[in-house]
Scaffold this active site. Structure first.
Site, PDB file in Angstrom:
ATOM      1  N   ARG A  89      -0.158  -8.872   5.194  1.00 50.31           N
ATOM      2  CA  ARG A  89      -0.472 -10.211   5.707  1.00 50.31           C
ATOM      3  C   ARG A  89       0.647 -11.192   5.323  1.00 50.31           C
ATOM      4  O   ARG A  89       1.555 -10.849   4.562  1.00 50.31           O
ATOM      5  CB  ARG A  89      -1.828 -10.707   5.187  1.00 50.31           C
TER       6      ARG A  89
ATOM      7  N   VAL B 131       2.363  -3.663  -7.216  1.00 47.11           N
ATOM      8  CA  VAL B 131       3.781  -3.672  -7.636  1.00 47.11           C
ATOM      9  C   VAL B 131       3.957  -3.949  -9.129  1.00 47.11           C
ATOM     10  O   VAL B 131       4.983  -3.593  -9.703  1.00 47.11           O
ATOM     11  CB  VAL B 131       4.639  -4.649  -6.800  1.00 47.11           C
TER      12      VAL B 131
ATOM     13  N   ASN C 119       8.597  -8.713  -1.387  1.00 49.34           N
ATOM     14  CA  ASN C 119       7.885  -9.894  -0.869  1.00 49.34           C
ATOM     15  C   ASN C 119       6.588 -10.190  -1.619  1.00 49.34           C
ATOM     16  O   ASN C 119       6.149 -11.334  -1.666  1.00 49.34           O
ATOM     17  CB  ASN C 119       7.591  -9.669   0.622  1.00 49.34           C
TER      18      ASN C 119
ATOM     19  N   SER D 179      11.607 -18.684  -4.238  1.00 47.77           N
ATOM     20  CA  SER D 179      10.899 -19.859  -3.718  1.00 47.77           C
ATOM     21  C   SER D 179      11.676 -21.124  -4.044  1.00 47.77           C
ATOM     22  O   SER D 179      12.403 -21.173  -5.045  1.00 47.77           O
ATOM     23  CB  SER D 179       9.516 -19.958  -4.368  1.00 47.77           C
TER      24      SER D 179
ATOM     25  N   TYR E  30       4.662 -19.731 -11.926  1.00 55.10           N
ATOM     26  CA  TYR E  30       5.257 -19.306 -10.647  1.00 55.10           C
ATOM     27  C   TYR E  30       6.750 -19.651 -10.601  1.00 55.10           C
ATOM     28  O   TYR E  30       7.584 -18.821 -10.212  1.00 55.10           O
ATOM     29  CB  TYR E  30       4.484 -20.002  -9.517  1.00 55.10           C
TER      30      TYR E  30
ATOM     31  N   LYS F 255       9.852 -17.059 -10.261  1.00 54.96           N
ATOM     32  CA  LYS F 255      10.773 -17.102  -9.118  1.00 54.96           C
ATOM     33  C   LYS F 255      12.202 -17.430  -9.553  1.00 54.96           C
ATOM     34  O   LYS F 255      13.163 -16.969  -8.927  1.00 54.96           O
ATOM     35  CB  LYS F 255      10.264 -18.101  -8.071  1.00 54.96           C
TER      36      LYS F 255
HETATM   37  P1  NDP Z   1       0.176 -14.531   0.754  1.00 56.41           P
HETATM   38  O1  NDP Z   1      -0.669 -15.020  -0.371  1.00 56.41           O
HETATM   39  O2  NDP Z   1      -0.173 -14.917   2.148  1.00 56.41           O
HETATM   40  O3  NDP Z   1       0.298 -12.923   0.675  1.00 56.41           O
HETATM   41  C1  NDP Z   1       0.629 -12.327  -0.537  1.00 56.41           C
HETATM   42  C2  NDP Z   1       1.056 -10.911  -0.271  1.00 56.41           C
HETATM   43  O4  NDP Z   1       1.446 -10.338  -1.529  1.00 56.41           O
HETATM   44  C3  NDP Z   1      -0.088 -10.070   0.269  1.00 56.41           C
HETATM   45  O5  NDP Z   1       0.406  -9.194   1.258  1.00 56.41           O
HETATM   46  C4  NDP Z   1      -0.565  -9.291  -0.950  1.00 56.41           C
HETATM   47  O6  NDP Z   1      -1.056  -7.998  -0.654  1.00 56.41           O
HETATM   48  C5  NDP Z   1       0.747  -9.131  -1.703  1.00 56.41           C
HETATM   49  N1  NDP Z   1       0.497  -8.858  -3.120  1.00 56.41           N
HETATM   50  C6  NDP Z   1       0.000  -9.689  -4.055  1.00 56.41           C
HETATM   51  N2  NDP Z   1      -0.081  -9.064  -5.233  1.00 56.41           N
HETATM   52  C7  NDP Z   1       0.374  -7.795  -5.031  1.00 56.41           C
HETATM   53  C8  NDP Z   1       0.546  -6.664  -5.864  1.00 56.41           C
HETATM   54  N3  NDP Z   1       0.260  -6.704  -7.175  1.00 56.41           N
HETATM   55  N4  NDP Z   1       1.044  -5.523  -5.314  1.00 56.41           N
HETATM   56  C9  NDP Z   1       1.363  -5.468  -4.006  1.00 56.41           C
HETATM   57  N5  NDP Z   1       1.223  -6.514  -3.176  1.00 56.41           N
HETATM   58  C10 NDP Z   1       0.730  -7.659  -3.680  1.00 56.41           C
HETATM   59  O7  NDP Z   1       1.664 -14.987   0.407  1.00 56.41           O
HETATM   60  P2  NDP Z   1       2.886 -15.391   1.369  1.00 56.41           P
HETATM   61  O8  NDP Z   1       2.954 -14.468   2.506  1.00 56.41           O
HETATM   62  O9  NDP Z   1       2.820 -16.841   1.595  1.00 56.41           O
HETATM   63  O10 NDP Z   1       4.113 -15.139   0.364  1.00 56.41           O
HETATM   64  C11 NDP Z   1       4.969 -14.023   0.435  1.00 56.41           C
HETATM   65  C12 NDP Z   1       6.107 -14.222  -0.541  1.00 56.41           C
HETATM   66  O11 NDP Z   1       6.811 -15.433  -0.225  1.00 56.41           O
HETATM   67  C13 NDP Z   1       5.631 -14.373  -1.996  1.00 56.41           C
HETATM   68  O12 NDP Z   1       6.554 -13.750  -2.852  1.00 56.41           O
HETATM   69  C14 NDP Z   1       5.636 -15.865  -2.203  1.00 56.41           C
HETATM   70  O13 NDP Z   1       5.774 -16.203  -3.551  1.00 56.41           O
HETATM   71  C15 NDP Z   1       6.844 -16.269  -1.367  1.00 56.41           C
HETATM   72  N6  NDP Z   1       6.828 -17.669  -0.981  1.00 56.41           N
HETATM   73  C16 NDP Z   1       5.861 -18.168  -0.145  1.00 56.41           C
HETATM   74  C17 NDP Z   1       5.865 -19.514   0.185  1.00 56.41           C
HETATM   75  C18 NDP Z   1       4.869 -20.131   1.123  1.00 56.41           C
HETATM   76  O14 NDP Z   1       4.959 -21.343   1.343  1.00 56.41           O
HETATM   77  N7  NDP Z   1       3.926 -19.394   1.668  1.00 56.41           N
HETATM   78  C19 NDP Z   1       6.888 -20.428  -0.365  1.00 56.41           C
HETATM   79  C20 NDP Z   1       7.828 -19.800  -1.220  1.00 56.41           C
HETATM   80  C21 NDP Z   1       7.803 -18.473  -1.510  1.00 56.41           C
HETATM   81  P3  NDP Z   1      -2.642  -7.648  -0.501  1.00 56.41           P
HETATM   82  O15 NDP Z   1      -3.232  -8.666   0.442  1.00 56.41           O
HETATM   83  O16 NDP Z   1      -2.587  -6.263   0.063  1.00 56.41           O
HETATM   84  O17 NDP Z   1      -3.228  -7.703  -1.875  1.00 56.41           O
END
Ligand code: NDP
Length: 246
Positions: free
Chosen positions: A14, A63, A89, A141, A154, A158
């Site tokens: 997602r 992860v 990611n 980030s 966080y 990052k």
């Molecule tokens: P979401 O909260 O929408 O999704 C998080 C994703 O990380 C999910 O697919 C989830 O998988 C996965 N995840 C979390 N914990 C684990 C784990 N222990 N092992 C494997 N997968 C894991 O986040 P975003 O899509 O918004 O963010 C993606 C990346 O971008 C992140 O690193 C975030 O810090 C970074 N980012 C996002 C920003 C934003 O504004 N959205 C801004 C800056 C950086 P599952 O659902 O399968 O658990």
């Protein structure tokens, strides 16, 4: 642009990870779709990629777990033959002012965002060196660059990812492996939906381009860094944030 390449994208069920997986597939890559909790969503991503005529597999791995990362990577190299592109990611937030932040909140965010990035890189190190090629793209980030009240855990994770990225770039450059980071600003996903309306408004006011970013904005930058077009770029942090960190 990426035909014949195999990409591993963590947290690809997602949000931004999903869009990265689909975009890399659109450019011709086969994709390993890692998930932690979102099994159904990851399987949907696999189906969408298969419809494009590419190979994809959904694989569960937390992860933050070093051993699980090792098993995922060895299983997937056995399945696909090689991995060419690693996109770290997966990420979480557990926001609070430090006065209210628990030790667990701090440790969990570091364990997933920073240690999780180390874990996959560590297990891809030898395969990449053997191949004498590879692309590592880490999601950092704007918060890792600027800091943010209420996000000390966080921001530290990052900022750590940036240090890890630059160090790995220096360590792996002689083997034709590039390591870069993408620093999103405020992107519309579940992560930012969790913010309060006032926090959303305050963040929007800090964006010179006056709009929230999309997962596609990030995915296209990742695809570029994964491609041959970016072969002379390493150790960089590319901000994709509408100008927030200017
Ligand atoms: P979401 O909260 O929408 O999704 C998080 C994703 O990380 C999910 O697919 C989830 O998988 C996965 N995840 C979390 N914990 C684990 C784990 N222990 N092992 C494997 N997968 C894991 O986040 P975003 O899509 O918004 O963010 C993606 C990346 O971008 C992140 O690193 C975030 O810090 C970074 N980012 C996002 C920003 C934003 O504004 N959205 C801004 C800056 C950086 P599952 O659902 O399968 O658990």
């Amino acid at each position: 642009m990426l035909s014949g390449k195999v990409a591993l994208v963590t947290g690809a069920g997602r949000g931004i990870g999903r869009e990265i997986a689909l975009t890399l597939a659109q450019y011709g890559a086969d994709v390993i779709v890692n998930y932690n909790g979102s099994e159904e969503k990851a399987k949907e991503v696999v189906q969408e990629i298969e419809k494009m005529g590419r190979k994809a597999v959904a694989v569960k791995c937390t992860v933050a777990d070093y051993e699980m990362c090792g098993k995922m990577i060895s299983d997937m190299i056995a399945e696909f033959g090689h991995i060419d592109i690693l996109v770290n990611n997966a990420g979480i937030t557990k926001d609070n002012l430090v006065i209210k932040m628990t030790e667990e909140d701090f440790d969990d965010v570091i364990a997933t965002n920073l240690k999780g990035t180390f874990n996959t890189i560590k297990h891809m190190y030898r395969p990449f060196i053997k191949q004498k090629s590879g692309r590592i793209i880490n999601l950092t980030s704007v918060t890792g660059i600027l800091g943010n009240a209420g996000q000390a855990n966080y921001a530290a994770s990052k900022a750590g990812v940036i240090g890890l990225t630059k160090s790995m770039a220096r360590e792996l450059a002689s083997r034709n492996i590039t390591v870069n980071a993408v620093a999103p600003g405020y992107i519309d996903t579940d992560m930012t939906q969790a913010m309060t309306d006032s926090a959303k408004e305050a963040t929007l006011a800090q964006i010179p381009l006056k709009r929230v970013g999309t997962p596609k904005d990030i995915a296209e930058t990742v695809a570029f860094l994964a491609s041959d077009k970016a072969s002379y770029i390493t150790g960089q942090v590319i901000s994709v944030d509408g100008g927030m960190a200017i």
